[in-house]
Design an enzyme around this catalytic site. Structure first.
Site, PDB file in Angstrom:
ATOM      1  N   VAL A 370       0.801  -1.218   0.000  1.00  0.00           N
ATOM      2  CA  VAL A 370       0.000   0.000   0.000  1.00  0.00           C
ATOM      3  C   VAL A 370       0.842   1.279   0.000  1.00  0.00           C
ATOM      4  CG1 VAL A 370      -2.056  -1.078   0.985  1.00  0.00           C
ATOM      5  CG2 VAL A 370      -0.315  -0.143   2.509  1.00  0.00           C
ATOM      6  N   GLU A 371       2.157   1.135   0.006  1.00  0.00           N
ATOM      7  CA  GLU A 371       3.048   2.270  -0.203  1.00  0.00           C
ATOM      8  C   GLU A 371       4.359   1.777  -0.804  1.00  0.00           C
ATOM      9  OE1 GLU A 371       3.814   5.040   2.967  1.00  0.00           O
ATOM     10  OE2 GLU A 371       1.785   4.851   3.767  1.00  0.00           O
TER      11      GLU A 371
END
Length: 478
Positions: A370-371
Protein backbone atom coordinates in the site's frame (compact mmCIF):
# COMPACT_ATOMS: atom_id res chain seq x y z
CA UNK A 1 -0.82 -11.55 -11.71
CA UNK A 2 -4.46 -12.16 -10.78
CA UNK A 3 -7.02 -10.68 -13.19
CA UNK A 4 -8.62 -8.57 -10.48
CA UNK A 5 -5.31 -7.24 -9.15
CA UNK A 6 -5.86 -3.89 -7.43
CA UNK A 7 -3.57 -1.41 -9.18
CA UNK A 8 -3.91 2.11 -7.80
CA UNK A 9 -2.29 4.77 -5.68
CA UNK A 10 -2.12 5.89 -2.07
CA UNK A 11 -2.35 9.11 -0.05
CA UNK A 12 -3.35 10.15 3.47
CA UNK A 13 -5.71 12.84 4.73
CA UNK A 14 -3.00 14.36 6.92
CA UNK A 15 -0.78 14.98 3.89
CA UNK A 16 -3.19 15.95 1.14
CA UNK A 17 -6.70 16.73 2.39
CA UNK A 18 -6.31 20.14 4.06
CA UNK A 19 -9.54 21.94 4.92
CA UNK A 20 -8.46 21.81 8.55
CA UNK A 21 -11.26 24.08 9.78
CA UNK A 22 -13.89 23.31 7.16
CA UNK A 23 -16.94 21.08 7.61
CA UNK A 24 -16.87 21.34 11.42
CA UNK A 25 -13.60 19.42 11.56
CA UNK A 26 -11.79 19.35 14.89
CA UNK A 27 -8.08 20.03 15.34
CA UNK A 28 -5.96 16.93 14.75
CA UNK A 29 -2.46 16.05 15.91
CA UNK A 30 -1.10 16.57 12.41
CA UNK A 31 -2.28 20.20 12.49
CA UNK A 32 0.33 20.85 15.18
CA UNK A 33 3.35 19.34 13.39
CA UNK A 34 5.41 22.15 11.80
CA UNK A 35 7.74 22.36 8.87
CA UNK A 36 11.40 23.09 9.66
CA UNK A 37 13.85 22.35 12.43
CA UNK A 38 11.16 21.63 15.04
CA UNK A 39 9.37 19.02 12.97
CA UNK A 40 11.36 15.95 14.02
CA UNK A 41 11.48 16.83 17.76
CA UNK A 42 7.68 17.27 17.75
CA UNK A 43 7.11 14.02 15.83
CA UNK A 44 9.34 12.21 18.32
CA UNK A 45 7.35 13.55 21.27
CA UNK A 46 10.42 15.34 22.62
CA UNK A 47 9.24 18.90 21.95
CA UNK A 48 5.79 20.12 23.00
CA UNK A 49 3.82 21.61 20.11
CA UNK A 50 2.40 24.20 22.56
CA UNK A 51 5.86 25.73 22.87
CA UNK A 52 6.46 26.32 19.16
CA UNK A 53 7.18 29.82 17.78
CA UNK A 54 4.10 31.80 16.76
CA UNK A 55 5.30 32.08 13.16
CA UNK A 56 5.57 28.30 12.70
CA UNK A 57 4.23 26.98 9.39
CA UNK A 58 2.00 23.88 9.50
CA UNK A 59 1.93 22.43 5.97
CA UNK A 60 -0.84 19.86 6.51
CA UNK A 61 -3.45 22.47 7.37
CA UNK A 62 -3.93 23.20 3.67
CA UNK A 63 -1.71 20.51 2.14
CA UNK A 64 -2.82 20.23 -1.52
CA UNK A 65 -6.43 21.06 -0.57
CA UNK A 66 -7.87 17.79 -1.82
CA UNK A 67 -10.86 18.68 0.35
CA UNK A 68 -11.89 21.09 -2.41
CA UNK A 69 -10.17 19.41 -5.38
CA UNK A 70 -11.10 15.74 -4.92
CA UNK A 71 -13.36 15.48 -7.99
CA UNK A 72 -10.58 16.75 -10.23
CA UNK A 73 -8.05 14.44 -8.56
CA UNK A 74 -10.23 11.35 -8.77
CA UNK A 75 -10.90 12.05 -12.46
CA UNK A 76 -7.14 11.99 -13.02
CA UNK A 77 -6.85 8.71 -11.09
CA UNK A 78 -9.59 7.28 -13.30
CA UNK A 79 -7.75 8.47 -16.40
CA UNK A 80 -4.74 6.45 -15.26
CA UNK A 81 -7.03 3.45 -14.90
CA UNK A 82 -6.87 3.01 -11.13
CA UNK A 83 -8.64 -0.11 -9.90
CA UNK A 84 -8.40 1.10 -6.30
CA UNK A 85 -7.38 4.12 -4.30
CA UNK A 86 -6.01 3.99 -0.78
CA UNK A 87 -6.74 7.05 1.33
CA UNK A 88 -7.50 7.81 4.95
CA UNK A 89 -10.26 9.42 6.94
CA UNK A 90 -9.43 12.29 9.26
CA UNK A 91 -10.69 11.07 12.64
CA UNK A 92 -11.27 14.65 13.83
CA UNK A 93 -13.43 15.37 10.77
CA UNK A 94 -15.87 12.71 11.97
CA UNK A 95 -15.49 13.14 15.74
CA UNK A 96 -13.99 16.64 16.27
CA UNK A 97 -12.93 15.95 19.87
CA UNK A 98 -13.19 12.15 19.71
CA UNK A 99 -15.91 12.08 22.37
CA UNK A 100 -19.08 13.45 20.75
CA UNK A 101 -22.20 11.37 21.21
CA UNK A 102 -22.89 11.44 17.47
CA UNK A 103 -20.57 11.65 14.49
CA UNK A 104 -20.22 14.93 12.63
CA UNK A 105 -22.65 14.61 9.72
CA UNK A 106 -20.68 17.10 7.60
CA UNK A 107 -17.60 14.90 7.89
CA UNK A 108 -19.47 11.71 7.06
CA UNK A 109 -21.15 13.39 4.10
CA UNK A 110 -17.80 14.60 2.75
CA UNK A 111 -16.39 11.07 2.77
CA UNK A 112 -19.61 9.65 1.35
CA UNK A 113 -19.40 12.06 -1.58
CA UNK A 114 -15.70 11.25 -1.94
CA UNK A 115 -16.36 7.51 -2.02
CA UNK A 116 -19.29 7.89 -4.40
CA UNK A 117 -17.00 9.77 -6.77
CA UNK A 118 -14.55 6.85 -6.68
CA UNK A 119 -17.31 4.31 -7.24
CA UNK A 120 -18.63 6.34 -10.18
CA UNK A 121 -15.38 5.48 -11.98
CA UNK A 122 -15.29 1.88 -10.73
CA UNK A 123 -12.42 2.60 -8.31
CA UNK A 124 -12.37 0.43 -5.17
CA UNK A 125 -11.92 2.48 -1.97
CA UNK A 126 -9.24 1.22 0.43
CA UNK A 127 -9.66 3.18 3.66
CA UNK A 128 -7.07 3.68 6.38
CA UNK A 129 -8.96 4.43 9.59
CA UNK A 130 -6.10 6.07 11.51
CA UNK A 131 -3.17 7.39 9.49
CA UNK A 132 -0.90 9.46 11.77
CA UNK A 133 -3.88 11.64 12.66
CA UNK A 134 -6.19 11.75 15.69
CA UNK A 135 -8.24 14.39 17.55
CA UNK A 136 -5.90 16.65 19.49
CA UNK A 137 -8.49 16.79 22.29
CA UNK A 138 -7.77 13.12 23.08
CA UNK A 139 -4.10 13.97 23.51
CA UNK A 140 -4.90 16.91 25.79
CA UNK A 141 -7.47 15.05 27.92
CA UNK A 142 -6.20 11.47 28.05
CA UNK A 143 -2.55 11.60 26.94
CA UNK A 144 -3.57 9.79 23.80
CA UNK A 145 -3.00 6.02 23.53
CA UNK A 146 -1.36 5.90 26.94
CA UNK A 147 -4.94 5.73 28.25
CA UNK A 148 -7.32 2.83 27.59
CA UNK A 149 -10.24 5.26 27.32
CA UNK A 150 -9.03 6.11 23.83
CA UNK A 151 -9.81 2.51 22.82
CA UNK A 152 -13.52 3.23 23.36
CA UNK A 153 -13.27 6.46 21.37
CA UNK A 154 -11.62 4.60 18.48
CA UNK A 155 -14.25 1.84 18.49
CA UNK A 156 -17.04 4.44 18.46
CA UNK A 157 -15.37 6.09 15.47
CA UNK A 158 -15.11 2.71 13.72
CA UNK A 159 -18.74 1.92 14.46
CA UNK A 160 -19.85 5.16 12.79
CA UNK A 161 -17.84 4.64 9.60
CA UNK A 162 -18.47 0.90 9.30
CA UNK A 163 -22.21 1.43 9.48
CA UNK A 164 -22.24 4.44 7.16
CA UNK A 165 -20.10 2.75 4.51
CA UNK A 166 -21.05 -0.91 5.01
CA UNK A 167 -22.18 -1.23 1.39
CA UNK A 168 -19.54 0.99 -0.22
CA UNK A 169 -16.17 -0.01 1.26
CA UNK A 170 -14.74 -3.52 1.51
CA UNK A 171 -11.06 -2.96 2.39
CA UNK A 172 -10.13 -1.27 5.68
CA UNK A 173 -6.75 -0.77 7.37
CA UNK A 174 -6.90 -0.04 11.10
CA UNK A 175 -3.60 1.77 11.75
CA UNK A 176 -1.06 3.08 9.27
CA UNK A 177 2.50 1.81 9.88
CA UNK A 178 1.64 0.83 13.43
CA UNK A 179 5.29 0.08 14.24
CA UNK A 180 6.16 3.76 13.65
CA UNK A 181 4.88 4.34 17.19
CA UNK A 182 8.30 3.16 18.39
CA UNK A 183 10.20 5.65 16.21
CA UNK A 184 8.00 8.76 15.94
CA UNK A 185 5.67 8.48 18.95
CA UNK A 186 3.78 11.78 18.56
CA UNK A 187 3.25 11.49 14.84
CA UNK A 188 2.46 7.79 15.07
CA UNK A 189 0.22 7.85 18.16
CA UNK A 190 -0.04 11.34 19.67
CA UNK A 191 2.40 10.46 22.47
CA UNK A 192 4.26 13.18 24.39
CA UNK A 193 6.82 12.26 27.02
CA UNK A 194 7.02 13.85 30.44
CA UNK A 195 10.36 14.37 32.15
CA UNK A 196 11.52 11.21 33.87
CA UNK A 197 8.90 9.05 32.18
CA UNK A 198 9.88 5.49 31.23
CA UNK A 199 9.60 5.93 27.48
CA UNK A 200 9.80 2.23 26.67
CA UNK A 201 6.99 1.43 29.12
CA UNK A 202 4.88 4.21 27.62
CA UNK A 203 5.44 3.08 24.03
CA UNK A 204 4.52 -0.55 24.63
CA UNK A 205 1.50 0.34 26.77
CA UNK A 206 0.26 2.55 23.93
CA UNK A 207 1.05 -0.24 21.48
CA UNK A 208 -1.01 -2.70 23.53
CA UNK A 209 -3.94 -0.31 23.58
CA UNK A 210 -3.76 0.17 19.82
CA UNK A 211 -3.51 -3.59 19.25
CA UNK A 212 -6.60 -4.21 21.38
CA UNK A 213 -8.42 -1.37 19.59
CA UNK A 214 -7.50 -2.91 16.22
CA UNK A 215 -8.82 -6.32 17.27
CA UNK A 216 -12.03 -4.79 18.64
CA UNK A 217 -12.49 -2.89 15.38
CA UNK A 218 -11.96 -6.12 13.44
CA UNK A 219 -14.61 -7.88 15.54
CA UNK A 220 -17.04 -5.00 15.04
CA UNK A 221 -16.38 -4.84 11.31
CA UNK A 222 -17.15 -8.52 10.79
CA UNK A 223 -20.34 -8.16 12.84
CA UNK A 224 -21.57 -5.24 10.76
CA UNK A 225 -20.59 -6.77 7.41
CA UNK A 226 -19.03 -10.24 7.21
CA UNK A 227 -17.66 -9.33 3.76
CA UNK A 228 -15.46 -6.58 5.15
CA UNK A 229 -11.73 -7.24 4.75
CA UNK A 230 -9.71 -5.78 7.62
CA UNK A 231 -5.97 -5.32 7.37
CA UNK A 232 -3.05 -4.23 9.52
CA UNK A 233 -0.11 -2.25 8.20
CA UNK A 234 3.63 -2.44 8.71
CA UNK A 235 6.45 -0.09 7.74
CA UNK A 236 8.38 -2.95 6.17
CA UNK A 237 11.81 -3.69 4.77
CA UNK A 238 14.06 -6.46 5.98
CA UNK A 239 17.18 -5.79 8.02
CA UNK A 240 20.18 -7.38 6.28
CA UNK A 241 23.26 -8.41 8.28
CA UNK A 242 26.16 -6.20 7.17
CA UNK A 243 28.45 -9.23 7.15
CA UNK A 244 28.27 -12.98 7.64
CA UNK A 245 29.55 -12.49 11.18
CA UNK A 246 26.98 -14.43 13.26
CA UNK A 247 26.68 -11.42 15.56
CA UNK A 248 25.49 -9.31 12.62
CA UNK A 249 23.04 -12.04 11.58
CA UNK A 250 21.62 -12.22 15.09
CA UNK A 251 21.36 -8.42 15.28
CA UNK A 252 19.38 -8.39 12.03
CA UNK A 253 16.93 -10.96 13.44
CA UNK A 254 16.40 -8.83 16.55
CA UNK A 255 15.81 -5.69 14.50
CA UNK A 256 13.29 -7.47 12.28
CA UNK A 257 11.45 -8.69 15.36
CA UNK A 258 11.06 -5.12 16.61
CA UNK A 259 8.96 -4.49 13.51
CA UNK A 260 7.19 -7.85 13.31
CA UNK A 261 6.07 -7.53 16.95
CA UNK A 262 2.91 -5.61 16.03
CA UNK A 263 1.93 -7.74 13.06
CA UNK A 264 2.69 -10.95 14.95
CA UNK A 265 -0.06 -9.94 17.38
CA UNK A 266 -2.50 -8.69 14.74
CA UNK A 267 -2.04 -11.67 12.41
CA UNK A 268 -1.41 -14.48 14.90
CA UNK A 269 -3.50 -13.24 17.81
CA UNK A 270 -1.04 -13.31 20.69
CA UNK A 271 2.19 -11.82 21.94
CA UNK A 272 5.18 -13.78 20.63
CA UNK A 273 7.54 -15.45 23.09
CA UNK A 274 10.41 -13.10 22.23
CA UNK A 275 8.24 -10.08 23.14
CA UNK A 276 7.23 -11.56 26.49
CA UNK A 277 10.89 -12.17 27.31
CA UNK A 278 11.77 -8.62 26.29
CA UNK A 279 9.05 -7.28 28.61
CA UNK A 280 10.57 -9.31 31.46
CA UNK A 281 14.10 -8.02 30.78
CA UNK A 282 13.01 -4.40 30.51
CA UNK A 283 10.61 -4.48 33.44
CA UNK A 284 7.65 -3.56 31.22
CA UNK A 285 4.30 -4.32 32.87
CA UNK A 286 1.28 -3.78 30.67
CA UNK A 287 -2.04 -2.61 32.01
CA UNK A 288 -4.47 -5.05 30.41
CA UNK A 289 -8.18 -5.76 30.48
CA UNK A 290 -9.65 -9.14 31.49
CA UNK A 291 -10.74 -9.94 27.93
CA UNK A 292 -7.73 -8.56 26.05
CA UNK A 293 -6.08 -11.92 25.35
CA UNK A 294 -9.33 -13.40 24.05
CA UNK A 295 -10.07 -10.37 21.86
CA UNK A 296 -6.58 -10.44 20.33
CA UNK A 297 -6.76 -14.19 19.72
CA UNK A 298 -10.19 -14.36 18.14
CA UNK A 299 -10.11 -11.27 15.94
CA UNK A 300 -7.03 -11.35 13.76
CA UNK A 301 -6.78 -9.43 10.50
CA UNK A 302 -7.81 -10.72 7.09
CA UNK A 303 -4.81 -9.36 5.19
CA UNK A 304 -1.45 -7.71 5.84
CA UNK A 305 -0.62 -4.45 4.14
CA UNK A 306 2.74 -2.75 4.23
CA UNK A 307 4.87 0.10 2.98
CA UNK A 308 8.19 -0.60 1.33
CA UNK A 309 10.74 2.04 0.40
CA UNK A 310 14.02 0.36 1.20
CA UNK A 311 15.71 -2.50 2.96
CA UNK A 312 17.92 -1.77 5.99
CA UNK A 313 21.30 -3.00 7.09
CA UNK A 314 22.70 -3.64 10.55
CA UNK A 315 26.12 -4.32 12.04
CA UNK A 316 27.69 -4.80 15.44
CA UNK A 317 31.04 -3.37 14.29
CA UNK A 318 31.76 0.22 15.37
CA UNK A 319 33.44 1.17 12.09
CA UNK A 320 30.43 0.04 10.04
CA UNK A 321 27.89 1.85 12.21
CA UNK A 322 29.53 5.22 11.46
CA UNK A 323 28.51 4.79 7.81
CA UNK A 324 24.75 5.17 8.25
CA UNK A 325 22.09 6.29 5.78
CA UNK A 326 20.82 9.82 6.18
CA UNK A 327 17.24 9.41 5.09
CA UNK A 328 15.48 6.67 7.00
CA UNK A 329 13.57 7.23 10.23
CA UNK A 330 14.79 3.77 11.21
CA UNK A 331 18.56 3.96 11.43
CA UNK A 332 20.45 1.76 9.01
CA UNK A 333 24.05 1.05 8.23
CA UNK A 334 24.82 2.10 4.66
CA UNK A 335 24.68 -0.86 2.29
CA UNK A 336 27.62 -0.53 -0.15
CA UNK A 337 25.74 -2.46 -2.85
CA UNK A 338 22.85 0.03 -3.14
CA UNK A 339 22.38 3.47 -4.65
CA UNK A 340 20.60 6.28 -2.80
CA UNK A 341 17.79 8.72 -3.50
CA UNK A 342 18.26 12.48 -3.11
CA UNK A 343 17.10 12.13 0.50
CA UNK A 344 19.53 9.33 1.32
CA UNK A 345 17.06 6.45 1.10
CA UNK A 346 18.80 3.42 -0.36
CA UNK A 347 17.14 1.86 -3.41
CA UNK A 348 16.68 -1.92 -3.32
CA UNK A 349 14.06 -3.40 -5.70
CA UNK A 350 15.08 -6.99 -4.93
CA UNK A 351 14.49 -6.15 -1.27
CA UNK A 352 10.78 -5.83 -2.09
CA UNK A 353 10.75 -9.42 -3.31
CA UNK A 354 12.65 -10.46 -0.19
CA UNK A 355 10.12 -8.62 2.00
CA UNK A 356 7.11 -10.11 0.19
CA UNK A 357 8.46 -13.62 0.61
CA UNK A 358 9.42 -13.08 4.24
CA UNK A 359 5.99 -11.74 5.20
CA UNK A 360 4.08 -14.39 3.26
CA UNK A 361 6.20 -17.20 4.69
CA UNK A 362 5.69 -15.81 8.19
CA UNK A 363 1.95 -15.17 8.13
CA UNK A 364 0.38 -17.09 5.21
CA UNK A 365 -2.20 -14.35 4.74
CA UNK A 366 -2.87 -12.22 1.63
CA UNK A 367 -0.51 -9.26 1.33
CA UNK A 368 -1.13 -5.76 -0.03
CA UNK A 369 1.63 -3.29 -0.97
CA UNK A 370 0.00 0.00 0.00
CA UNK A 371 3.05 2.27 -0.20
CA UNK A 372 6.14 2.27 -2.42
CA UNK A 373 7.77 5.13 -4.24
CA UNK A 374 10.60 7.57 -4.81
CA UNK A 375 10.72 11.04 -3.29
CA UNK A 376 12.52 13.33 -5.73
CA UNK A 377 12.82 16.93 -6.92
CA UNK A 378 10.89 17.40 -10.15
CA UNK A 379 11.84 20.06 -12.70
CA UNK A 380 9.27 21.83 -14.83
CA UNK A 381 10.43 22.11 -18.45
CA UNK A 382 9.74 25.24 -20.52
CA UNK A 383 6.69 23.59 -22.08
CA UNK A 384 5.34 22.65 -18.65
CA UNK A 385 6.21 18.96 -18.92
CA UNK A 386 7.98 16.92 -16.23
CA UNK A 387 10.30 14.19 -17.46
CA UNK A 388 10.54 11.99 -14.37
CA UNK A 389 12.41 9.03 -15.83
CA UNK A 390 14.07 8.46 -12.43
CA UNK A 391 10.65 7.76 -10.92
CA UNK A 392 9.67 5.48 -13.78
CA UNK A 393 12.92 3.52 -13.40
CA UNK A 394 12.43 3.15 -9.64
CA UNK A 395 8.84 1.95 -9.92
CA UNK A 396 9.55 -0.26 -12.92
CA UNK A 397 12.21 -2.21 -11.06
CA UNK A 398 10.07 -2.56 -7.94
CA UNK A 399 6.99 -3.68 -9.87
CA UNK A 400 9.12 -6.22 -11.71
CA UNK A 401 10.32 -7.62 -8.36
CA UNK A 402 6.71 -7.69 -7.14
CA UNK A 403 5.57 -9.62 -10.22
CA UNK A 404 8.38 -12.15 -9.72
CA UNK A 405 7.31 -12.68 -6.10
CA UNK A 406 3.78 -13.42 -7.29
CA UNK A 407 4.40 -15.37 -10.50
CA UNK A 408 7.58 -17.23 -9.52
CA UNK A 409 7.37 -17.49 -5.73
CA UNK A 410 3.62 -17.87 -5.26
CA UNK A 411 3.05 -14.92 -2.96
CA UNK A 412 -0.66 -14.09 -2.58
CA UNK A 413 -0.82 -10.34 -3.34
CA UNK A 414 -4.03 -8.30 -3.46
CA UNK A 415 -2.75 -5.09 -4.97
CA UNK A 416 -0.19 -2.32 -5.36
CA UNK A 417 -0.75 1.34 -4.52
CA UNK A 418 2.41 3.44 -4.92
CA UNK A 419 2.71 6.27 -2.44
CA UNK A 420 1.83 9.86 -3.16
CA UNK A 421 0.23 9.16 -6.54
CA UNK A 422 -0.43 12.90 -6.50
CA UNK A 423 2.19 15.20 -4.96
CA UNK A 424 1.58 15.83 -1.26
CA UNK A 425 3.28 17.00 1.93
CA UNK A 426 6.13 14.69 2.94
CA UNK A 427 5.41 13.06 6.29
CA UNK A 428 9.04 12.90 7.36
CA UNK A 429 10.22 16.37 6.30
CA UNK A 430 7.04 18.42 5.74
CA UNK A 431 8.35 19.41 2.31
CA UNK A 432 6.49 19.71 -0.98
CA UNK A 433 9.65 19.53 -3.06
CA UNK A 434 10.09 15.89 -2.04
CA UNK A 435 7.61 14.66 -4.64
CA UNK A 436 6.31 11.15 -5.25
CA UNK A 437 3.39 11.66 -7.60
CA UNK A 438 2.36 10.90 -11.15
CA UNK A 439 0.51 14.22 -10.86
CA UNK A 440 2.35 17.47 -10.16
CA UNK A 441 0.82 20.00 -7.77
CA UNK A 442 1.99 23.59 -8.01
CA UNK A 443 2.98 24.36 -4.44
CA UNK A 444 6.32 24.93 -2.71
CA UNK A 445 7.74 24.28 0.75
CA UNK A 446 6.59 27.67 2.06
CA UNK A 447 2.99 27.07 0.96
CA UNK A 448 3.09 29.24 -2.17
CA UNK A 449 1.54 28.10 -5.44
CA UNK A 450 -1.63 27.86 -7.49
CA UNK A 451 -2.37 24.20 -6.57
CA UNK A 452 -2.75 23.52 -10.29
CA UNK A 453 -2.54 19.82 -11.17
CA UNK A 454 -0.58 18.55 -14.20
CA UNK A 455 0.47 15.17 -15.54
CA UNK A 456 4.09 13.98 -15.39
CA UNK A 457 5.68 11.57 -17.87
CA UNK A 458 5.14 8.78 -15.32
CA UNK A 459 1.37 9.36 -15.56
CA UNK A 460 1.09 7.75 -19.01
CA UNK A 461 3.71 5.15 -18.14
CA UNK A 462 1.72 3.92 -15.12
CA UNK A 463 -1.49 4.05 -17.16
CA UNK A 464 0.06 1.53 -19.57
CA UNK A 465 1.28 -0.69 -16.74
CA UNK A 466 -2.22 -0.88 -15.28
CA UNK A 467 -3.90 -1.45 -18.65
CA UNK A 468 -1.63 -4.44 -19.31
CA UNK A 469 -1.86 -5.78 -15.73
CA UNK A 470 1.91 -5.43 -15.59
CA UNK A 471 2.51 -7.47 -18.74
CA UNK A 472 4.05 -4.51 -20.57
CA UNK A 473 7.06 -4.72 -18.26
CA UNK A 474 7.61 -8.39 -18.96
CA UNK A 475 7.10 -7.95 -22.69
CA UNK A 476 9.68 -5.17 -22.86
CA UNK A 477 12.19 -7.25 -20.91
CA UNK A 478 12.94 -4.20 -18.79
Amino acid sequence: MRENFLWGGATAANQCEGGWKEGNRGIGTVDMIPWGENRLPVMQGEKDYRQLPEDSYYPSREAIDMYNHYKEDIALFAEMGFKCYRFSFSWSRIFPTGEEEKANEEGLKFYEDFIDELLKYGIEPVVTICHFDMPLALVEKYDSWKNRKVIDCFVKYCDAIFRRFRDKVTYWITFNEINMLLHLPFMGAGIRFSEGENEMQVKYQAAHNELVASAMATRLAHQINPDFKIGCMLAAGNFYPFSCNPKDVWESIKKDRDNYFFIDVQARGEYPAYAKKMFEREGIKLETGPEDDEILKEHTVDFISFSYYSSRCVSTAEEAITESTSGNVMKSVKNPYLKESEWGWQIDPLGLRVTLNTLYDRYQKPLFIVENGLGAVDRLEEDGSIIDDYRINYLEEHIKAMIEAVDEDGVDLLGYTPWGCIDLVSASTGEMKKRYGFIYVDKDNEGNGSLKRSRKKSFDWYKNVIASNGAVLKESGS
